[in-house]
Design an enzyme around this catalytic site. Structure first.
Site, PDB file in Angstrom:
ATOM      1  CG  ASP A  91      -6.308  -2.870  -3.700  1.00 56.12           C
ATOM      2  OD1 ASP A  91      -6.969  -2.106  -2.973  1.00 56.12           O
ATOM      3  OD2 ASP A  91      -5.151  -3.240  -3.427  1.00 56.12           O
TER       4      ASP A  91
ATOM      5  CG  HIS B 160      -5.557  -2.719   0.431  1.00 59.08           C
ATOM      6  ND1 HIS B 160      -5.099  -2.091  -0.710  1.00 59.08           N
ATOM      7  CD2 HIS B 160      -4.782  -2.252   1.443  1.00 59.08           C
ATOM      8  CE1 HIS B 160      -4.107  -1.274  -0.397  1.00 59.08           C
ATOM      9  NE2 HIS B 160      -3.891  -1.365   0.901  1.00 59.08           N
TER      10      HIS B 160
ATOM     11  CB  SER C   6      -0.939  -0.064   1.214  1.00 56.25           C
ATOM     12  OG  SER C   6      -1.933   0.897   1.109  1.00 56.25           O
TER      13      SER C   6
END
Length: 542
Positions: free
Chosen positions: A482, A510, A252
């Site tokens: 995602d 995610h 991320s």
């Protein structure tokens, strides 16, 4: 985790007044800490450094890393490892065994352009390689955020990387500037944060309330918590670990950190894996619009799945189900639910729902149940618990420090683009067209997440396409479903980096490493053996 994610972001900080703000967040559980920034700094900045109210966060004079004589002592330091204190975290009803873990502290300059003006102590943990005779080196992790604790990522799941990775690598986590064990930022007291996070009426001074509180407590540190400075800390850590090149797994927001590292230290970039890529070339406003659209799509997918299940509080019509869900959440603004002295506002409810969309299909049954209790029985406990987990609030009402790190790091990274007039109206129209349901509650908070418009410090950092001259290929991992880091960002970053290859997971949720055995095998083969995934490789979700 949830990794709170945003470009310079999940699953762990929170935005002002709406789940829309939460959409930028993702990072794996950051730890709480009451240590102040001044207590974490191992030296006090000199009078010359503290006299200026607005020091430059991203210097125009670029430090030269290990070749800079002023940084020689930092690069030459030896880490003093010792058993980590504490019993470890809980995993359900079981205590996590952290007996093998070793903790240390890395000393870095507060300001890389003036290394003599003060230092910070960076919290570091390692889980030594299981097969030391076959050890490759250290694999450094970042879980996302900004605001996620790499130390807690390792402490909370020491067996997470068991197998080829842990056999051959020391698994290393560290806390970036402003996070958990490294000069943590906690600007608001817990009661104030309760109100600040969950209000449905943020008011015109909502962002200023946080900015003023942070400036009052952390004025000396705020200008220097940028991701670029953390990337420089990462290179000092690499040297202190004894590695010639950095091996790294960033998730991320951690993909932004890894990308900046590859840009600034291409000759030291080894095997880098960037999972759930952000888009460094995208402005914050456009980034938030695209992320909101990702959550809008995931919300519809969840609602359609719920409509096919029995029972489902959203009814049986998949087209009407998502409208019913959004209508209930927005309706809490006028008719909030009460629970044990607390209030489930629309903001808190949206937060709880969004938090489960990070988890993909595996998290949908829990969300369906929580909505059933709230919508059918009028009981708010489950949705409040989901919101609390996302916001870092424990059962006693204490908050982690990650939320303020999220804002401070974003703002130090240059998230200061402020459209006005026709540009603002165009952005709001674009947002309403692409994410009408998740942004309706508070469109302005959705656009300005976090709100850097009134932040006391300005950065020279700007969105830009990151190019790297690193000779070792970089592996970018993207997931087609995602919601927090849309798949298109992974495609964009792969093209912009240059010497990079895209590995794709097909499925919801995610980041990819923990969701697909195929992805794990490909990533492990690259990190351990240097086997680069073939172009176009696609994997299914487990």
């Amino acid at each position: 985790m949830i990794i709170r994610t945003s470009r310079r972001a999940l699953p762990v900080a929170v935005s002002a007044a709406t789940a829309a703000a939460l959409l930028a967040g993702c990072t794996s559980g950051a730890s709480s800490s009451s240590t102040s920034a001044s207590a974490s700094a191992s030296a006090t900045p000199s009078a010359a450094a503290t006299a200026t109210a607005t020091p430059t966060p991203t210097p125009t004079v670029k430090p030269t890393g290990a070749n800079d004589p002023a940084l020689k002592a930092f690069y030459g330091q030896q880490l003093a490892w010792a058993p980590c204190q504490g019993k470890g975290d809980q995993a359900g009803d079981e205590q996590v065994d952290t007996s093998a873990l070793q903790c240390s502290t890395l000393k870095v300059p507060l300001d890389y352009t003036a290394p003599g003006t003060g230092t910070l102590d960076v919290a570091v943990v390692r889980n030594p390689a299981v097969k030391p005779d076959q050890r490759i080196g250290s694999l450094v992790l970042n879980p996302g955020g900004p605001g996620g604790s790499g130390v807690e990522m390792v402490k909370g799941g020491p067996k997470r990387f068991d197998g080829p990775l842990h056999d051959r690598y020391d698994i290393v986590g560290f806390d970036p500037r402003g996070v958990a064990g490294t000069s943590p930022l906690k600007c608001l007291d817990d009661k104030t944060r309760d109100d600040w996070l969950n209000t449905d009426e943020p008011g015109p001074d909502h962002g200023k309330q946080l900015a003023d509180a942070c400036q009052a407590k952390y004025a000396q540190v705020l200008p220097f918590v940028s991701t670029r400075n953390t990337a420089r800390d990462l290179d000092v850590l690499r040297a202190a670990l004894g590695d010639q090149k950095l091996s790294y797994l960033g998730m991320s927001y951690g993909t932004y950190l890894g990308s900046l590292y590859a840009e600034e230290f291409p000759d030291r970039a080894g095997r880098l894996v960037l999972d759930g890529a952000t888009s460094p070339s995208t402005s914050l406003i456009q980034h938030n619009i695209e992320q909101q659209a990702g959550f809008e799509r995931s919300l519809k997918a969840f609602a359609a799945d719920c409509a096919a299940k029995n029972p489902c509080p959203l009814g049986k019509d998949p087209d009407q189900a998502v409208q019913k869900l959004a209508g209930f959440l927005d309706g809490l603004k006028d008719k909030p639910l009460k629970s044990k002295g607390r209030t489930l506002t629309a903001t808190a409810a949206w937060t709880g729902v969004i938090s489960r969309l990070y988890g993909g299909e595996q998290a949908w049954s829990g969300l369906r149940n929580a909505l059933g209790w709230a919508m059918v029985r009028g009981q708010a406990d489950d949705l409040l618990a989901l919101a609390d987990g996302y916001n870092g609030r424990d059962k006693d009402g204490r908050y982690e420090s990650s939320a303020d790190a999220y804002t401070a790091i974003h703002c130090a990274d240059g998230a200061t683009d402020v459209p006005s007039g026709d540009q603002l109206q165009t952005a709001l129209s674009d947002l309403a067209a692409k994410a009408p349901l998740v942004s309706k509650h508070d469109p302005m908070a959705a656009l300005f997440d976090p709100d850097c418009r009134v932040w006391p410090f300005r950065s020279t950092e700007k969105p830009h396409a990151i190019k790297s001259t690193a000779t070792t290929p970089i592996v970018v991992v993207g997931s087609t479903g995602d919601p927090a880091t849309p798949y298109a960002w992974s495609e964009t970053l792969t093209g912009e980096l240059g010497n990079a290859v895209l590995l794709t997971r097909e499925g919801e949720g995610h980041v990819a490493y923990d969701r697909s055995a195929c992805i794990r095998e490909a990533v492990n083969a690259y990190l351990v053996d240097g086997t680069v995934p073939a172009a176009g490789t696609r994997c299914k979700t487990d």
